[in-house]
Design an enzyme around this catalytic site. Structure first.
Site, PDB file in Angstrom:
ATOM      1  N   ASP A 123     -14.464   8.698  -3.183  1.00 14.20           N
ATOM      2  CA  ASP A 123     -13.383   7.567  -2.712  1.00 14.20           C
ATOM      3  C   ASP A 123     -13.381   7.537  -1.113  1.00 14.20           C
ATOM      4  O   ASP A 123     -12.586   6.746  -0.563  1.00 14.20           O
ATOM      5  CB  ASP A 123     -12.033   7.412  -3.255  1.00 14.20           C
ATOM      6  CG  ASP A 123     -12.125   6.815  -4.778  1.00 14.20           C
ATOM      7  OD1 ASP A 123     -12.854   5.803  -4.832  1.00 14.20           O
ATOM      8  OD2 ASP A 123     -11.277   7.162  -5.612  1.00 14.20           O
ATOM      9  N   GLU A 176     -14.692   4.307   0.883  1.00 15.87           N
ATOM     10  CA  GLU A 176     -14.205   3.346   0.439  1.00 15.87           C
ATOM     11  C   GLU A 176     -12.607   3.278   1.030  1.00 15.87           C
ATOM     12  O   GLU A 176     -12.206   2.072   1.600  1.00 15.87           O
ATOM     13  CB  GLU A 176     -14.036   2.962  -0.945  1.00 15.87           C
ATOM     14  CG  GLU A 176     -13.561   1.643  -1.673  1.00 15.87           C
ATOM     15  CD  GLU A 176     -13.573   1.647  -3.180  1.00 15.87           C
ATOM     16  OE1 GLU A 176     -14.963   1.740  -3.412  1.00 15.87           O
ATOM     17  OE2 GLU A 176     -12.708   1.098  -3.539  1.00 15.87           O
ATOM     18  N   ASP A 177     -11.916   4.224   0.965  1.00 19.12           N
ATOM     19  CA  ASP A 177     -10.583   4.155   1.348  1.00 19.12           C
ATOM     20  C   ASP A 177     -10.185   4.799   2.686  1.00 19.12           C
ATOM     21  O   ASP A 177      -8.914   4.797   2.994  1.00 19.12           O
ATOM     22  CB  ASP A 177      -9.835   4.788   0.201  1.00 19.12           C
ATOM     23  CG  ASP A 177      -9.845   4.528  -1.176  1.00 19.12           C
ATOM     24  OD1 ASP A 177     -10.057   3.083  -1.068  1.00 19.12           O
ATOM     25  OD2 ASP A 177      -9.722   5.118  -2.131  1.00 19.12           O
TER      26      ASP A 177
HETATM   27 MN    MN Z   1     -12.084   6.667  -7.744  1.00 19.71          MN
END
Ligand code: MN
Length: 737
Positions: free
Chosen positions: A87, A90-91
């Site tokens: 992640d 993405e984050d």
């Molecule tokens: Mn995740």
């Protein structure tokens, strides 16, 4: 507010990290633990200060996903690193090049595959579909991208509690729509079952709880039964000196629910709530013979049902599953499924893909199924230029079904999805063979192209150079390869016709002395009412638009000047956004109250009535449609068009009545219909819209459409009707076909 004990949290993070390392330890190679530590530190730093919806530190999530990769899928270092970082891009501020710099190309590619696309999508598509396709594209390079994604999704499902209800529906639906079938396809049975059970828990909470409760209540009786069932088998197996274990495995809640729905019966009537599994520990060379020996012992004691013998050992399923299944009659007259397999087979059945590879070196004959599938997916991705949504549809169609096995005239085995036809078989051999297929000989007998294959069929395809695919063919095939190829061929044919049409149109315009500008074509589209220039030329080429009509067009003056008219079938994303924003002010659509503000309709596919769990779906032309969460269309709508879904609830005050359907089954007698209708119309004052009744040799089956206020009203009616003499069962029939 709850005070956060940072010190305690940090301790917990370290604990979880150490636990992960411990689990991974047996297979770590030189330098691996340093790499994992680096990934952990990067993830810690990148997600620093972030929290999950539940309030936990964000790092709990990547740690849990990594642990699932190790414990439940049996993956190694690369996947652990990818899971820890999944992640990050993405984050956080981190980018793919950052990952590549620190962790190399391989990891960077996996993370890229796991990172969602943000921004604009081609029309008619959905974010979910685009992301899914992107993920699969990386599969061509590394299968682990999907395995890590499944671990990610499983953990999200396990922690769905802290999500708002509409998100729960959306995530659960995506899971049942795509990820559970995918897990199944990769042979990850345990993960697939857990995903399905969790789906049920969040979409049909009451039913789920009821099944869990009832399964639990009957546990003691069941265990006693299992014990006495296996006692003679144990004795015999011991005498033969087998190294084995026997398990009485309960069926998953989801599969019980499916059975209840399919056969329209309560939990109590689902008799096969469990299966017996005998797992023998034996050498690779002996396992097949040992399994059959166990089969022989089982059937010495219990009579097998000859129709229910499944030999997945001689011919493993395409997802790698190997096992011997039989259903036998217990002493009390109950059918019991017995699964017989080796320890190796069992591990593959539970953990699927990765476990499969672990044994790969030893085994050559069994490895083909998954490999073949993955190369098929690669082919699909390469050939397919349809929209992402279409692609996901095709792909999914290929996930679901069991396979059918058929042979070429030379005896080569072809594995095709269940329901495949002679035409699918032809396309599986070669595109040219498919495109020219006029029929087939199956087991020496002539059959049409839409003949549905059966296991063991030997198929010889007949072709003709004059044959050409047509639109109908799309209905005759189930495999995505055949579908994609037929679409391609049709498109080619259409292009050719449209090209001809364009030339005809240009010639005619020249004759009429009209400039062939874009504006002219826009006006032509409006005049003939077609959406795109391609359609216009195609219709001219087909002769559906007569060039003589162009004369009429010359004199035609549109009422308002037409600016490249947006075609009607393009979904206008902006207006959806507006609709949703409008709703957001009151957060939840209250059916019955927001009526004046918002244009909505109750969908006809599932006929929701007050009391049902529902959601709203923003459609292009028909305002918001209300569906039941159990509607057969719900998973697809929520999964692919989640952004159009709005929360909805019934307002407490409503005077209207709603259309619903009841199915009544019973034994026929004089006056029965009269008794039924008098309860409905006289006693409960319910309006009936229609009633159809079938009687066949004393059995009575009726379907009644009527107007009720809500589920409570309907339940009352059902209870009353079930008391009528001769009536055996009354149930709501949920969905219009
Ligand atoms: Mn995740």
């Amino acid at each position: 507010m709850i005070a956060i004990d940072v010190e305690e949290e940090n301790k917990e993070i370290v604990r979880k990290y150490r636990q992960l390392l411990r689990r991974a330890k047996p297979f770590l190679k030189e330098g691996d633990s340093r790499l994992i530590r680096k990934a952990f530190n990067t993830s810690m730093e990148a997600h620093h200060g972030m929290r999950r919806k539940s309030g936990e530190p964000y790092i709990f999530h990547p740690l849990a996903v990594a642990k699932i990769c190790v414990d439940e899928i049996g993956l190694g270092t690369t996947s652990i690193v990818a899971a820890l970082l999944h992640d990050v891009v993405e984050d956080t501020e981190w980018t793919i090049p950052d990952i590549e710099r620190d962790f190399g190309k391989k990891i960077a590619r996996i993370i890229d595959g796991l990172t969602k696309i943000s921004g604009v999508f081609e029309h008619g598509s959905s974010q979910q579909a685009e992301n899914f396709r992107k993920m699969l594209l990386t599969l061509s390079e590394d299968v682990r991208v999907i395995l890590v994604k499944l671990a990610d999704r499983l953990h999200n499902m396990r922690t769905l509690d802290s999500m708002p209800v509409n998100k729960q529906y959306k995530i659960a639906s995506e899971t049942i729509f795509l990820y559970a079938p995918l897990a199944h396809r990769l042979g990850l049975y345990a993960i697939k079952s857990e995903m399905e059970d969790l789906y049920l828990r969040y979409t049909e909470n009451e039913v789920y709880a009821e099944i869990v409760k009832k399964v639990d209540i009957t546990k003691d009786v069941r265990n006693r039964f299992i014990k006495s069932f296996i006692r003679p088998l144990q004795k015999e197996l011991n005498e033969h000196g087998f190294d084995y274990i026997i398990k009485g495995r309960p069926k998953s809640i989801y599969s019980i629910w499916n059975k209840m729905k399919k056969q329209n019966i309560p939990v109590e009537e689902v008799y096969d709530l469990f299966a017996i599994r005998i797992i023998v520990d034996t050498s690779l060379e002996n396992e097949k013979a040992m399994c059959w020996l166990v089969y022989s012992i089982v059937t010495d004691y219990y009579k097998p049902n000859p129709d229910r013998l499944r030999d997945w050992i001689s011919t493993p399923k395409a997802n790698g599953y190997e096992s011997l299944h039989t259903t036998v009659m217990a002493k009390n007259g109950q059918w019991v499924e017995v699964q017989i397999r080796s320890k190796r087979m069992d591990e593959i059945a539970e953990k699927g893909y990765a476990a499969h590879w672990k044994y790969k070196d030893n085994i050559n004959s069994h490895e083909s199924g998954l490999e073949q599938w993955i190369s098929k997916v690669r082919d699909m991705l390469e050939q397919n230029d349809s929209s992402a949504l279409e692609f996901v549809d095709d792909f999914r169609g290929n996930l679901f079904h069991e396979e059918v096995f058929a042979f070429t005239p030379k005896g080569d085995l072809k594995t095709l999805p269940h329901g495949a036809t002679a035409l699918d078989f032809a396309f599986d051999i070669h595109t040219e063979v498919g495109a020219r297929c006029i029929g087939a000989k199956v087991n020496q007998k002539l059959v049409p192209i839409n003949y549905t294959l059966k296991n063991g069929d030997q198929v010889e395809i007949l072709t003709s150079s004059k044959q050409k695919p047509n639109e109908d063919w799309l209905r005759f095939v189930v495999s995505s390869k055949a579908k994609a190829k037929i679409k391609d061929e049709l498109k080619e044919g259409k292009k050719f016709i449209a090209e001809e049409g364009r030339e005809i149109a240009l010639r005619k315009l020249k004759q009429l002395k009209i400039e062939p500008t874009n504006e002219t074509f826009d006006r032509l589209r409006a005049y003939f009412n077609v959406n795109t220039q391609f359609d216009l030329f195609f219709k001219v080429g087909q002769g559906l638009i007569d060039t003589k009509d162009l004369k009429g067009f010359k004199d035609f003056k549109p009422a308002t000047p037409i600016k490249s008219r947006p075609s009607t079938n393009i979904s206008d994303a902006k207006s959806f956004e507006k609709e949703i924003v409008k709703l957001k002010s009151n957060d939840i659509l209250l059916i019955g109250e927001d009526m004046d503000v918002v244009d909505y309709k109750l969908s006809k596919c599932c006929n929701p009535i007050p009391g049902d769990n529902v959601f709203g779906y923003v459609t292009v032309n028909e305002g918001i449609k209300i569906h039941r969460t159990t509607c057969p269309n719900a998973p697809e709508l929520l999964a692919n068009h989640g952004h159009r879904v709005v929360k909805a609830k019934w307002a407490s005050q409503h005077e209207s009545s709603f259309l619903s359907g009841l199915k009544i089954i019973g034994t026929d007698r004089v006056g029965l219909i009269n008794d039924v209708t008098s309860i409905i119309s006289d006693e409960l004052k319910v309006n009936m819209r229609s009633m159809s009744i079938d009687t066949d040799s004393g059995i009575f089956e009726g379907e009644i459409m009527l107007y009720v206020n809500d589920t409570r009203h309907l339940d009352l009616l059902i209870t009353k009707l079930e008391k009528v003499e001769g009536v055996v069962k009354v149930s709501r029939f949920d969905y219009n076909e």
